[in-house]
Scaffold this active site. Sequence first.
Site, PDB file in Angstrom:
ATOM      1  CD  GLU A 296      -6.379   1.552   7.473  1.00 35.22           C
ATOM      2  OE1 GLU A 296      -5.590   1.031   7.939  1.00 35.22           O
ATOM      3  OE2 GLU A 296      -6.357   2.037   6.148  1.00 35.22           O
TER       4      GLU A 296
ATOM      5  CD  GLU B 135      -2.408   1.262   2.586  1.00 32.77           C
ATOM      6  OE1 GLU B 135      -3.438   2.128   3.003  1.00 32.77           O
ATOM      7  OE2 GLU B 135      -2.409   0.317   3.678  1.00 32.77           O
TER       8      GLU B 135
END
Length: 274
Positions: free
Chosen positions: A242, A145
């Site tokens: 998130e 990521e």
Amino acid sequence: MCTTVPRLAANVSMMFGEWPFPERPEAAAAAGFPAIECQFPYDWPVEMLQQRLRAAGLPLVLLNAPPGDLAGGDRGLASVTGREAEFRASIETALRYADGLGCPRVHVMAGVGDPSDPSTVARYVDQLGWAADRLGPAGITVQIEPLNGRDFPGYLLTGTRQAEAVIDAVGRGNLRLQFDTYHLQILEGDLLASFRRCRDVVGHVQIAAVPDRGEPDQGEVDHHWLLAQLDGAGWDGWVGAEYRPRGHTLAGLQWAWQYGIEASFVGGAADAPQ
């Protein structure tokens, strides 16, 4: 009203902080989430977390490998010189938790490093290949990521094109891109074009408001529109919520009501832990 119905997974490391961590899967289930993800579950025994997931009736769809010493400045170990053995030990720990909890994805953080240094990049590629080979037989996908430099100064992986190049260099079918709208809006913008370009290597999506990383209901990105566009682009995987709630987790879930979240919660925020 948005027509898409994303498969939302509550990130219980950031959400439902009103509950002790082991109780958060059940709180997420009561709020209507069909799945959860988390960051670092390693302070709790696998067996206890197994029981909590069974009680909640939810799958765990993503966790992070141990990142090293966060308080000491580590942001993952995959590219860090001299930490190769520690990195591989962290993958063994992640494997034990992911396999024990039935989790099919592990986010492996790159660490702080210079992307212009060939030896750093080569080490990162080599370590990711090892991790993918180690986790693959258990049916686990490695996720990488890009993270923004405001929150993660000096982080090695800072863009989707760089991530695509790394995935190509590693050459493993179980290495995928984690497409986080919070980080990528700060890093690149033009989220839909980036997603369409990267679609074939995306393995997970995460959302949060920009710039405050709160509920995805305000700020620079219209997430209702974007989720509909991702649906139109064929995304049927999980979308991890998130974000850091601006207040009580339940009070901030209005953004998700149209997706069925909070549909089954009994009581509401007033009856939840404060």
